[in-house]
Design an enzyme around this catalytic site. Structure first.
Site, short mmCIF file in Angstrom:
data_model
loop_
_atom_site.label_atom_id
_atom_site.label_comp_id
_atom_site.label_asym_id
_atom_site.label_seq_id
_atom_site.Cartn_x
_atom_site.Cartn_y
_atom_site.Cartn_z
N TYR A 403 0.86 -1.19 0.00
CA TYR A 403 0.00 0.00 0.00
C TYR A 403 0.89 1.24 0.00
CZ TYR A 403 -4.22 2.71 1.37
OH TYR A 403 -5.28 3.58 1.42
N CYS A 404 0.71 2.11 -0.98
CA CYS A 404 1.41 3.39 -1.09
C CYS A 404 2.92 3.19 -1.01
CB CYS A 404 0.91 4.37 -0.04
SG CYS A 404 1.46 6.06 -0.36
N VAL A 405 3.61 3.83 -0.05
CA VAL A 405 5.06 3.69 -0.01
C VAL A 405 5.46 2.25 0.33
CG1 VAL A 405 5.25 4.39 2.41
CG2 VAL A 405 7.20 4.70 0.91
#
Length: 667
Positions: A403-405
């Site tokens: 998720y994301c970074v």
């Protein structure tokens, strides 16, 4: 990752009363203080958020009258419904509370605490100064710019005079339909407040044009200047001040000023909580507790090291997918965004679909972990977790979801594994993940060589970046949703914010180790080296084109953190089969969207190729959540089931119950 972009509307309907304007008493112009029958409903809260203020308005101050006949029934105060005696008492109490707020602010500074804003202020002045220089070095250009502004003001003034004379006129300018700041009827009904609103909008749009039309500036400087101008114009909006906001004036009159007393108390409380820095509350922090009503999916911590705990969740079905799932959350936030309340929990939903779920819970680091870098997060995070998942399940391979970074770390790990012949990740899911940061949005305004040098100097002193710094940056991306509505609600209306799980998570910030954060900012936002094939992890050059495992890539259409075009470009760098899906809403609500709620939509099956716009034109829209689509995709690759697995598979002694102690550590 994110700070919250989906927020409740904090404008609550206040008690309405009729207050005549001293400018035009008895004439056609009145302060538009609309009676209850004429009120319009507040702007519906975006996403799944409840209203962010308590429904009950503050009680009137001492001596106020419920029927609006303040004081002794004499004088202007009585005609307006204001209890003069109670108002005076509340003003005196507000001053007293104000002295407490000032003490809360100054107290830590007498102990050598500094605001540490010198670098930020200097950088902002330098940036805006370059725009000003363009306009001021040419007298003719400067005169034309001033003329445009004055023409706008004169048009507003002329229209206001006509309205005061009883004429109907079209506004010179109007706010965006989604702008919740001016939803109150008073902004339209009163010529005075309407003029104030329009003058503000004329000024705002003129300031934005000054940046847009400034020539000779590099793209980054212009982007940063535009962002800074937006922050200033958002801050000076008349909706943010008691005497220039019709709703706040009504609130003050109806409570005889008790809202201001309560607001000052809230200000003091937040300054104390922030140790002299203003820590604006976006929700009732006492309403939630991790492990009690958040992050409650049953599971155990089966392994831990300095950087993470590994959680395995209890099966709720008789059989499970043979292929286990390892979730890699961002370390910028805590993992329980995917395990909020039971009805919103993505993790609980996955478990109920018969998937063996493992989740990394990153530590909230302190100075001892200052030297932990991106490659440490890869080795001691993802790779260590893969080792334990294999032992607990008996499966050599796993599906990984980032998720994301956390997805950026997963993508670089996949490239590292491709270069070193490691195939333990059979396929991957990326949730709002950027690999190429060319179009990374407004977060790029915080990253250039000067700003990075300043950040690195601060991190060298402490060993980490304080979580509040990242939280402030994310909030500034949408200050009209995440800052100023709460300033108005908490400190001017004097109300407590409404309990909201997502905003509790948003305020539960984490620190970042100096080495890891510096690598991330430099190789992603500053140089884009990961996408360019110039970054290294543990001495291995990262080439994203070598990643050839099947991938499910989810973007969200209104994402301010990982714009959908940016996600699309990164997904197209990979060499394996990629299913790109676009969900409705933003970085959080677009991901955390349970199927049972039937909210939003998603688009899929657009034409393959390098163009996001062409993909979107040809994509098919589907109502509801993307979660079932992901499950169908996952099941098509891994149809085989096995009997439900016990936690640890008989090879690990559980350390503690989920969600574990790492996630409970506060910054």
């Amino acid at each position: 990752m994110s700070r919250v972009e989906e927020t409740p509307n904090v404008s609550a309907a206040a008690p309405m009363m009729s207050v005549e304007s001293p400018v035009a008493a008895g004439g056609p112009a009145h302060l538009s203080v609309v009676p209850p029958a004429a009120q319009t409903s507040p702007n519906p809260a975006p996403e799944s958020a409840p209203p962010a203020t308590r429904a009950d308005a503050p009680k009137a101050g001492a001596g106020s009258k419920a029927d609006g006949k303040g004081g002794d029934g004499k004088g202007e105060g009585a005609r307006s419904g204001l209890d003069i005696e109670a108002f005076s008492q509340n003003l005196a109490q507000m001053v007293d509370e104000g002295s407490k707020a000032l003490a809360a602010y100054l107290g830590p500074r007498t102990q050598a605490k500094t605001d540490d804003l010198a670098d930020e202020i200097a950088d902002a002045l330098k940036t805006v100064g370059q725009v000003a220089e363009y306009w001021m070095t040419d007298p003719q250009r400067s005169l034309e710019a001033q003329t445009r502004l004055m023409t706008g003001y004169l048009s507003v003034w002329t229209n206001t005079l006509k309205r005061l004379g009883g004429e109907k006129v079209e506004p010179v300018t109007a706010p965006d339909a989604k702008d919740a700041r001016f939803k109150d009827e008073g902004w339209r009904e009163s010529p005075i407040f309407d003029a104030l609103k329009q003058a503000y909008l004329v000024t705002t749009r003129w300031a934005e044009e000054m940046v847009e039309q400034a020539e000779g500036l590099d793209a980054h400087t212009k982007h940063k200047a535009g962002f800074l101008v937006k922050q200033v114009t958002n801050a000076i909006s008349p909706s943010n001040f008691v005497m220039t906001n019709p709703e706040l004036i009504r609130e003050t009159f109806s409570s005889s000023g008790e809202n201001l007393v309560n607001g000052m108390k809230n200000l003091t409380r937040d300054l104390v909580a922030g140790n002299g820095s203003l820590k604006i509350r976006q929700t009732d922090m006492s309403a939630f507790e991790v492990g009690r009503n958040l992050a409650t999916t049953p599971g155990k911590v089966i392994y831990e090291n300095d950087l993470m705990q590994l959680i395995q969740y209890e099966a709720t079905t008789g059989s499970v997918k043979k292929m286990p799932l390892l979730i890699v959350p961002p370390w910028i936030n805590k993992f329980y965004i995917l395990d909020l309340t039971a009805e919103k929990s993505f993790i609980r939903w996955l478990v109920d679909q018969g998937i063996s779920v493992f989740v990394i819970s990153w530590v909230n680091p302190d100075a001892r972990l200052a030297e932990k870098g991106f490659d440490d997060y890869m080795r001691e995070g993802i790779m260590a977790a893969l080792d334990k998942v294999a032992v607990a399940t008996g499966e050599r391979q796993a599906h990984a979801m980032g998720y994301c970074v956390g997805g950026t770390l997963l993508a670089t790990t996949l490239a590292y594994m491709a270069a070193t012949g490691d195939d333990r990740i059979a396929s991957a899911t990326f949730l709002t993940t950027q690999i190429d940061f060319t179009h990374a949005g407004d977060l790029k305004v915080f990253v250039d060589e000067d700003q990075l040098a300043a950040i690195e100097r601060k991190m060298k002193q402490t060993g980490y970046l304080e979580g509040s710094k990242m939280a402030s940056a994310f909030n500034m991306l949408r200050s009209n949703d995440l800052i100023w509505p709460y300033v108005v609600n908490n400190y001017m209306k004097g109300k407590a914010p409404f309990p909201f799980d997502l905003l509790f998570w948003n305020a539960d910030s984490t620190r970042m180790p100096a080495a890891n954060h510096s690598y991330y900012l430099r190789n992603c936002y500053l140089t884009n080296n990961i996408a360019r094939g110039l970054a290294e992890l543990s001495g291995v050059r990262i080439d994203m084109t070598k990643v050839n495992v099947p991938v499910y890539s989810l973007a969200t259409r209104e994402d301010h953190i990982a714009p959908p075009n940016s996600v699309f470009i990164g997904a197209n760098m990979l060499s394996g089969p990629v299913r790109y899906v676009l969900a409705g809403s933003g970085h959080i609500a677009g991901v955390v969207n349970p199927p049972a709620k039937m909210k939003y939509q998603y688009w899929a099956d657009g034409p393959t190729g390098p163009s996001y716009d062409l993909w979107l034109q040809g994509a098919q829209e589907h109502k509801g959540s993307w979660w079932p689509d992901w499950l169908n995709w996952f099941s098509s690759y891994y149809p085989e089931d096995v009997p439900a697995r016990p936690i640890g598979g008989g090879h690990f002694t559980p350390i503690e119950d989920a969600p574990g102690r790492y996630v409970r550590e506060k910054s």
